[in-house]
Structures are given as structure tokens and as C-alpha cells.
Motif scaffolding. Structure first.
Motif, mmCIF file in Angstrom:
data_model
loop_
_atom_site.group_PDB
_atom_site.id
_atom_site.type_symbol
_atom_site.label_atom_id
_atom_site.label_comp_id
_atom_site.label_asym_id
_atom_site.label_seq_id
_atom_site.Cartn_x
_atom_site.Cartn_y
_atom_site.Cartn_z
ATOM 1 N N ILE A 185 0.963 -1.154 0.060
ATOM 2 C CA ILE A 185 -0.049 -0.056 -0.045
ATOM 3 C C ILE A 185 0.860 1.158 0.051
ATOM 4 C CG2 ILE A 185 -1.746 1.310 1.358
ATOM 5 C CD1 ILE A 185 -3.161 -1.333 1.967
ATOM 6 N N ILE A 186 2.000 1.369 0.842
ATOM 7 C CA ILE A 186 2.801 2.526 0.581
ATOM 8 C C ILE A 186 3.716 2.520 -0.589
ATOM 9 C CG2 ILE A 186 2.588 2.728 3.192
ATOM 10 C CD1 ILE A 186 5.581 1.681 3.547
ATOM 11 N N ALA A 187 3.729 1.574 -1.375
ATOM 12 C CA ALA A 187 4.117 1.578 -2.725
ATOM 13 C C ALA A 187 5.953 1.748 -2.757
ATOM 14 C CB ALA A 187 3.494 2.582 -3.536
ATOM 15 N N THR A 188 6.531 1.288 -1.546
ATOM 16 C CA THR A 188 7.837 1.538 -1.523
ATOM 17 C C THR A 188 8.692 0.374 -2.193
ATOM 18 O OG1 THR A 188 7.842 0.516 0.687
ATOM 19 C CG2 THR A 188 8.064 3.040 0.551
ATOM 20 N N THR A 189 7.995 -0.807 -2.534
ATOM 21 C CA THR A 189 8.652 -1.945 -2.962
ATOM 22 C C THR A 189 8.519 -2.351 -4.355
ATOM 23 O OG1 THR A 189 6.855 -3.211 -2.167
ATOM 24 C CG2 THR A 189 8.805 -3.444 -0.887
ATOM 25 N N VAL A 190 7.919 -1.061 -5.184
ATOM 26 C CA VAL A 190 7.453 -0.944 -6.550
ATOM 27 C C VAL A 190 9.000 -1.422 -7.182
ATOM 28 C CG1 VAL A 190 7.154 0.091 -8.648
ATOM 29 C CG2 VAL A 190 5.644 0.203 -6.501
ATOM 30 N N ARG A 191 8.860 -2.352 -8.097
ATOM 31 C CA ARG A 191 10.089 -2.656 -8.907
ATOM 32 C C ARG A 191 9.803 -2.692 -10.062
ATOM 33 N NH1 ARG A 191 14.008 -7.867 -9.416
ATOM 34 N NH2 ARG A 191 15.730 -6.878 -10.433
ATOM 35 N N TYR A 192 10.543 -1.915 -10.965
ATOM 36 C CA TYR A 192 10.095 -2.137 -12.771
ATOM 37 C C TYR A 192 11.056 -3.083 -13.263
ATOM 38 C CZ TYR A 192 8.234 2.615 -11.706
ATOM 39 O OH TYR A 192 7.216 3.782 -11.498
ATOM 40 N N ASP A 193 10.630 -3.790 -14.229
ATOM 41 C CA ASP A 193 11.099 -4.807 -14.695
ATOM 42 C C ASP A 193 12.224 -4.145 -15.854
ATOM 43 O OD1 ASP A 193 12.363 -6.857 -16.083
ATOM 44 O OD2 ASP A 193 10.606 -7.998 -16.675
ATOM 45 N N LEU A 194 13.383 -3.869 -15.614
ATOM 46 C CA LEU A 194 14.282 -3.301 -16.464
ATOM 47 C C LEU A 194 15.264 -4.185 -17.027
ATOM 48 C CD1 LEU A 194 15.293 0.112 -14.599
ATOM 49 C CD2 LEU A 194 13.281 -0.582 -15.833
ATOM 50 N N GLY A 195 14.903 -5.505 -17.107
ATOM 51 C CA GLY A 195 15.626 -6.660 -17.605
ATOM 52 C C GLY A 195 16.903 -6.963 -16.939
ATOM 53 N N SER A 196 17.283 -6.560 -15.689
ATOM 54 C CA SER A 196 18.336 -6.980 -14.995
ATOM 55 C C SER A 196 17.936 -7.989 -14.011
ATOM 56 C CB SER A 196 19.106 -5.787 -14.358
ATOM 57 O OG SER A 196 20.261 -6.242 -13.327
ATOM 58 N N GLU A 197 18.977 -8.928 -13.602
ATOM 59 C CA GLU A 197 18.625 -9.865 -12.555
ATOM 60 C C GLU A 197 18.930 -9.238 -11.130
ATOM 61 O OE1 GLU A 197 19.831 -13.704 -13.612
ATOM 62 O OE2 GLU A 197 18.417 -13.837 -15.263
ATOM 63 N N HIS A 198 19.735 -8.186 -11.357
ATOM 64 C CA HIS A 198 20.353 -7.539 -10.106
ATOM 65 C C HIS A 198 19.040 -7.256 -9.226
ATOM 66 C CE1 HIS A 198 22.606 -5.255 -7.185
ATOM 67 N NE2 HIS A 198 23.793 -5.529 -7.575
ATOM 68 N N ASP A 199 19.209 -7.580 -8.109
ATOM 69 C CA ASP A 199 17.865 -7.256 -7.072
ATOM 70 C C ASP A 199 17.803 -5.686 -7.138
ATOM 71 O OD1 ASP A 199 15.536 -7.908 -5.326
ATOM 72 O OD2 ASP A 199 16.925 -6.872 -3.696
ATOM 73 N N LEU A 200 18.717 -4.882 -6.912
ATOM 74 C CA LEU A 200 18.402 -3.342 -6.810
ATOM 75 C C LEU A 200 17.885 -2.828 -8.214
ATOM 76 C CD1 LEU A 200 21.553 -2.286 -4.783
ATOM 77 C CD2 LEU A 200 19.086 -2.453 -4.262
ATOM 78 N N VAL A 201 18.418 -3.392 -9.329
ATOM 79 C CA VAL A 201 17.798 -2.700 -10.678
ATOM 80 C C VAL A 201 16.282 -2.725 -10.997
ATOM 81 C CG1 VAL A 201 18.110 -2.452 -13.041
ATOM 82 C CG2 VAL A 201 20.066 -3.240 -11.473
ATOM 83 N N GLY A 202 15.878 -1.297 -10.990
ATOM 84 C CA GLY A 202 14.451 -1.307 -11.089
ATOM 85 C C GLY A 202 13.595 -0.840 -9.895
ATOM 86 N N ARG A 203 14.288 -0.746 -8.641
ATOM 87 C CA ARG A 203 13.882 -0.423 -7.513
ATOM 88 C C ARG A 203 14.129 1.080 -7.343
ATOM 89 N NH1 ARG A 203 11.961 -4.563 -4.375
ATOM 90 N NH2 ARG A 203 13.063 -6.435 -4.983
ATOM 91 N N ARG A 204 13.430 1.688 -6.513
ATOM 92 C CA ARG A 204 13.830 3.159 -6.173
ATOM 93 C C ARG A 204 14.879 3.305 -5.174
ATOM 94 N NH1 ARG A 204 13.292 2.135 -1.275
ATOM 95 N NH2 ARG A 204 11.902 3.290 0.183
ATOM 96 N N LEU A 205 15.859 4.141 -5.144
ATOM 97 C CA LEU A 205 16.807 4.122 -4.332
ATOM 98 C C LEU A 205 16.179 5.006 -3.182
ATOM 99 C CD1 LEU A 205 19.817 3.448 -3.576
ATOM 100 C CD2 LEU A 205 20.304 5.389 -4.914
ATOM 101 N N ARG A 206 16.068 4.500 -1.979
ATOM 102 C CA ARG A 206 15.663 4.962 -0.855
ATOM 103 C C ARG A 206 16.851 6.132 -0.317
ATOM 104 N NH1 ARG A 206 15.647 3.239 5.093
ATOM 105 N NH2 ARG A 206 16.152 5.244 5.413
ATOM 106 N N ASP A 207 16.288 7.282 0.252
ATOM 107 C CA ASP A 207 17.061 8.322 1.057
ATOM 108 C C ASP A 207 18.202 7.682 1.730
ATOM 109 O OD1 ASP A 207 17.942 10.818 0.960
ATOM 110 O OD2 ASP A 207 16.745 11.279 2.655
ATOM 111 N N THR A 208 19.370 8.356 1.409
ATOM 112 C CA THR A 208 20.683 7.897 2.014
ATOM 113 C C THR A 208 21.352 8.935 2.419
ATOM 114 O OG1 THR A 208 20.730 5.921 0.634
ATOM 115 C CG2 THR A 208 22.531 6.233 1.673
ATOM 116 N N GLU A 209 22.029 8.886 3.909
ATOM 117 C CA GLU A 209 22.891 9.783 4.498
ATOM 118 C C GLU A 209 24.240 9.547 3.710
ATOM 119 O OE1 GLU A 209 23.004 12.956 6.266
ATOM 120 O OE2 GLU A 209 21.241 11.771 6.370
#
Ligand SMILES: Cc1cc2nc3c(=O)[nH]c(=O)nc-3n(C[C@H](O)[C@H](O)[C@H](O)COP(=O)(O)OP(=O)(O)OC[C@H]3O[C@@H](n4cnc5c(N)ncnc54)[C@H](O)[C@@H]3O)c2cc1C
Length: 475
Positions: free
Chosen positions: A372-396
Motif C-alpha cells: 500500500i505504501i508503494a515503496t517496494t515497486v520494482r520495474y522490470d528493466l531486464g536486469s537480474e540484479h535485485d536493486l535494478v528497477g527499485r527506487r533508491l531510498r534516501d541515504t545519508e
């Protein structure tokens, strides 16, 4: 010529206008209503929408006018303690009536230079190889390179395009309004508790000073839901459902909404696109519609800007449908599931009890809440790497917060090594060298919408990813 005409100045249209203006795109918003509506549909925003506002430096002005509610595990009205490890920098629900959200987004779009024409209705459109002609209700014709229908669930643009809108029609309708009630709160609570045993769509929420937000099941489904109920119709329904109208008087506004669930079968037709409720409608369970529209605009804005500026890679505009259509399909499914769980049929109630028990497992509660909060949406960009297609969360980062570097809506290469290069793309992409320990990989290419296009330990070379998302290199 206008670059982009946006039909519809709701939250989706205003967010899109602002995203386009970040890139200097000449944008005109056509809004049918001469004045903003007083009707309060949405009541707040979830984490991913808050992150998006943060990515553009807008979050503070929304938080200043809203109320932060702790994020609990929730689904279909089942409420559990906050699940562990929700992966967001904004772990709360921001309570904010939709007219304020709409106003803040409109102000932002106007500040950035979007031309907003209120009292202007689009009634026709035609497109050719070079552009789109929009016909307005007063007979005026406007020409633009692209047009986006952000004109709500009954979208004229969608109908003019002949785009299919398959799904389920409304089976029930709810009357909603704000009015004063002359009844002691204890008595109201007593009646409400009794009625809600059989009518979950009945409820009254105190807003202060005797004012209430009141919802009650309607008697059938109206032929045209845009026509609000009369106050007599509303109070007659209160009597029919609750046995009393609670001394209701002085309505501020009245409206009706149904539970239709539909998804446009195409988000693009040549130079014309659909976004927000124009592309998808579903019951308001979980409060996801407005956020879904804002997220559509965040996905489409930079791609359309790229097309106008001429650096668009061949299939970039088609990725809008490819990425966003499945996200809406998943939201429609979760609202369908929630509606079933809220049915008072014995079988559905048994499944609801089971889901409530399962949500005592932290993993389950987190999984459903994150839908519901939509933070785990992952677009299929054709990569098997788990991070690719996800949004990068804010980072310090060592130099400050990541999202503070994304206000301009450009691509961003985060480089922990200092050895990567974006020569050829510096007009479209920023290069930030920062050895922040929080980053799990040595390099990340972030699209303007915050989704990860490339990571250093994936097999694709950086130049390939830059070309794919930002076009050919320039000297
Ligand atoms: C009871 C209820 C509660 C809700 N609660 C939440 C919530 O808590 N959180 C949440 O995220 N969502 C919620 N939603 C959903 C949310 O209200 C919608 O999803 C959201 O308003 C969609 O935004 P939009 O800009 O796509 O469309 P709209 O807000 O419908 O805006 C469309 C605009 O286009 C204009 N327009 C229409 N036709 C034309 C035309 N031909 N020419 C020019 N202009 C035109 C309209 O006047 C309107 O201003 C709720 C909905 C309801 C009914």
C-alpha cells in the motif's frame, strides 16, 4: 507551439506539469473547473509519495500543513503494530485533506512556470505525425507536441482515443459529505457501532466544532456519479441506514463515489498519454489512488521532457506503459482483495480472521503494508540484479542527504570509487563521488524518478546504461 498540453489539473496533472517545468518544457494545463473543488476525497499520502515530494524538495511544505500518523501494519482495515524494517525514510502516513494536497501541487507547478488555464474544458483531439490538436469547449484549438490526459476516471481523452477501460463496474455507491450533526458524541458512537455490524461503509468522523465527515451507503448506483446527492437524499439515506439523521444540517459539500475497478488497456496512443485516474480507477480502500497518479507523473515527466528536448532514446516513451501499467494492475488487485476481506459474508469474514492472524507474523504484515505504501515497486528493466528497477531510498551521504541532490530532476551517478565517468552525458546526468558507507554497491545510476537503472556490479557497462536511459553521448 506548446510542448505538452495536460488535460486535467488534479494532483496527477499538476505533478506532471511541475516535472516538465523542471526541464523548461512549455506546459499548459487545461482544467475544466473554474475554481478548485471543496470536496475532500483523499485524506493523506503514503511513504512513496512522501519520498517523491522529498526528492523534489517539497516535503516540508506538505508536512507543515498535515499531521503525521504512525505507520502501522495495515490491510483491509486490519491494524497491527508497526512492522520492523520498513525500508523508507518517511515511515508515517501524512494526514492531509486532498484540497490542500491539490493546492500545494498547483502552487508548485505555477511557481515553476506552468501555464494553468482554469474554466477550460478539452472536448476534442486529433493527432498527426508532428503534434496534437486539442479542441476546447469554446471552439478554440490549441496545438502541442504531446498531450497527456490527467482528466480523472471519466476521462474525455481516454474516450476520444478509444482506449479500452476493462474491469468491473460499480456495484455499490457511497454518499460522502461534510455537515454539522446535532447529536452527543456518545449517542452517535453507540448508533455507529451498531450500524457498522452490518454496514461497513457507514461512518462519521468528527472534524471539530460540530462538523463531521459522514459516509453512508447509497440506495443503488447513480446514472451519473458526477451529480452530487441533494441534502434531502443524503439525510433520507441516513434515516434508512441508521434510523436517524443525527440532526444533520449545514452541509459544506456532498458527493458520491462508487467501487468500479478498471484499468486502461493502453497508456499511450501515439503522442497522447493517460495518467492517474484517467488510466485506472479502484475503490479508495487503503488510500492509494492519488499517490498512484503522482507516481505515474513522476515516471512520465522526465521521459516526455527528453522527447521534447530531442535526446530521447528510441523506446523510452514506451517504457511508461511497460512500467506503470503493471503497477496499477497490482494496486487494483490489492483493492479487490481488500474489498473481499471487508465483505460481511461468513466466508469472507473467516478469511479476514485468518489474514488478521497471519499479519501477526511481522513478514506478512510488512509485505501487505509495503504494497500500500508503494515503496517496494520494482520495474522490470531486464536486469537480474535485485536493486535494478527499485527506487533508491534516501541515504545519508558524507556530503548530506541523497534526496537533497535530486531536486532538479536529473539523472544521478553515485560513485563510491571516483573511477566512473559520465563524460558525454554531463548535460543530463550529475556525477556525485561520495564514499558513504551506507551504499551497498560501488556505483549506482539513478533515473530522474529515483529508480535504479544500473549498479556497478551488474554485467552491463555504464556507457550502455547511460545510452539506454539518457540517449547518445554528446561532446
Ligand atoms: C472517498 C475517496 C477517498 C479517497 N482517499 C484517498 C486517499 O486517502 N489517498 C489517495 O491517495 N487517494 C485517495 N482517493 C483517490 C483520489 O482522490 C484520486 O485517485 C485522485 O484524485 C486522482 O487524481 P487525478 O489528478 O488523476 O484525477 P482527479 O483528481 O479526478 O482530477 C482530474 C481533473 O481533471 C479535470 N477534468 C476532467 N475532464 C476534463 C476535461 N475534459 N478538460 C479539462 N479538465 C478536465 C477535473 O475537473 C479534475 O480537476 C480517494 C478517492 C475517494 C473517492
Amino acid at each position: 507551439m506548446i510542448d505538452v498540453i495536460i488535460a486535467g489539473g488534479g494532483p496527477t496533472g499538476m505533478m506532471l506539469a511541475a516535472e516538465l517545468r523542471l526541464h523548461g518544457i512549455r506546459t499548459v494545463v487545461l482544467e475544466r473547473d473554474a475554481e478548485p473543488t471543496k470536496v475532500v476525497r483523499g485524506l493523506g499520502l503514503h511513504a512513496r509519495s512522501l519520498e517523491i515530494l522529498d526528492q523534489r524538495g517539497l516535503l516540508d511544505r506538505f508536512v507543515a500543513e498535515g499531521t503525521r500518523h504512525p505507520l502501522r501494519g495495515f490491510f483491509a482495515g486490519i491494524s497491527k503494530p508497526t512492522p520492523d524494517r520498513i525500508d523508507t525514510s518517511q515511515p508515517y502516513v501524512l494526514g492531509l485533506p486532498q484540497p490542500i494536497i491539490d493546492r500545494l501541487l498547483e502552487e508548485h507547478a505555477a511557481e515553476l512556470g506552468a501555464e494553468i488555464r482554469r474554466g477550460t474544458e478539452l472536448v476534442g483531439l486529433d493527432q498527426d505525425d508532428d503534434g496534437v490538436t486539442a479542441e476546447l469547449a469554446d471552439g478554440t484549438r490549441l496545438r502541442s507536441r504531446y498531450l497527456v490526459g490527467c482528466d480523472g476516471g471519466r476521462s474525455t481523452v481516454r474516450k476520444l482515443l478509444g482506449v479500452g477501460f476493462p474491469g468491473e463496474p460499480s456495484r455499490t455507491e457511497t454518499l460522502l459529505g461534510e455537515m454539522e450533526l446535532d447529536v452527543p458524541l456518545e449517542e452517535l458512537t453507540k448508533v455507529m457501532t451498531e450500524v457498522r455490524k452490518t454496514q461497513l461503509r457507514f461512518g462519521a468522523v468528527p472534524l471539530g466544532d460540530g462538523l463531521y465527515r459522514v459516509g453512508t451507503p447509497a440506495d443503488g448506483v447513480a446514472a451519473d456519479p458526477r451529480i452530487p446527492p441533494t441534502f434531502d437524499e443524503f439525510t433520507a439515506q441516513l434515516v434508512a441506514v441508521a434510523g436517524t439523521d443525527f440532526g444533520a444540517h449545514s452541509p459544506r459539500w456532498l458527493s458520491r463515489f462508487g467501487d468500479a475497478t478498471r484499468l486502461a488497456d493502453r497508456y499511450r496512443s501515439g503522442r497522447v498519454f493517460l495518467a492517474g485516474d484517467a488510466a485506472h480507477v479502484h475503490p479508495p480502500t487503503g488510500g492509494q489512488g492519488l499517490g498512484l497518479g503522482i507516481q505515474d507523473s513522476f515516471n512520465l515527466g522526465w521521459k516526455l521532457a527528453a522527447a521534447v528536448q530531442g535526446w530521447v532514446p528510441a523506446d523510452l516513451l514506451d517504457t511508461y506503459h511497460a512500467e506503470r501499467h503493471p503497477v496499477a494492475a497490482a494496486v487494483l488487485d490489492n483493492t479487490r482483495a481488500q474489498m473481499e476481506l471487508m465483505s460481511l459474508e461468513p466466508g469472507a469474514q473467516a478469511v479476514r480472521r485468518l489474514v488478521a492472524e497471519l499479519m501477526d507474523f511481522d513478514e506478512v504484515s510488512r509485505y501487505l503494508t509495503e504494497k500500500i505504501i508503494a515503496t517496494t515497486v520494482r520495474y522490470d528493466l531486464g536486469s537480474e540484479h535485485d536493486l535494478v528497477g527499485r527506487r533508491l531510498r534516501d541515504t545519508e551521504l558524507d556530503r548530506g542527504r541523497l534526496y537533497d541532490l535530486t531536486h532538479a530532476g536529473r539523472g544521478l551517478l553515485l560513485d563510491r570509487t571516483g573511477e566512473l565517468s559520465i563524460v558525454g552525458w554531463t548535460d543530463r546526468v550529475d556525477h556525485v563521488v561520495d564514499a558513504a558507507p551506507e551504499l551497498e554497491v560501488s556505483g549506482v545510476l539513478m533515473r530522474p524518478d529515483g529508480h535504479i537503472a544500473w549498479v556497478a556490479d551488474d554485467s552491463e557497462p555504464l556507457a550502455g546504461a547511460l545510452t539506454r536511459w539518457f540517449g547518445a553521448p554528446r561532446d
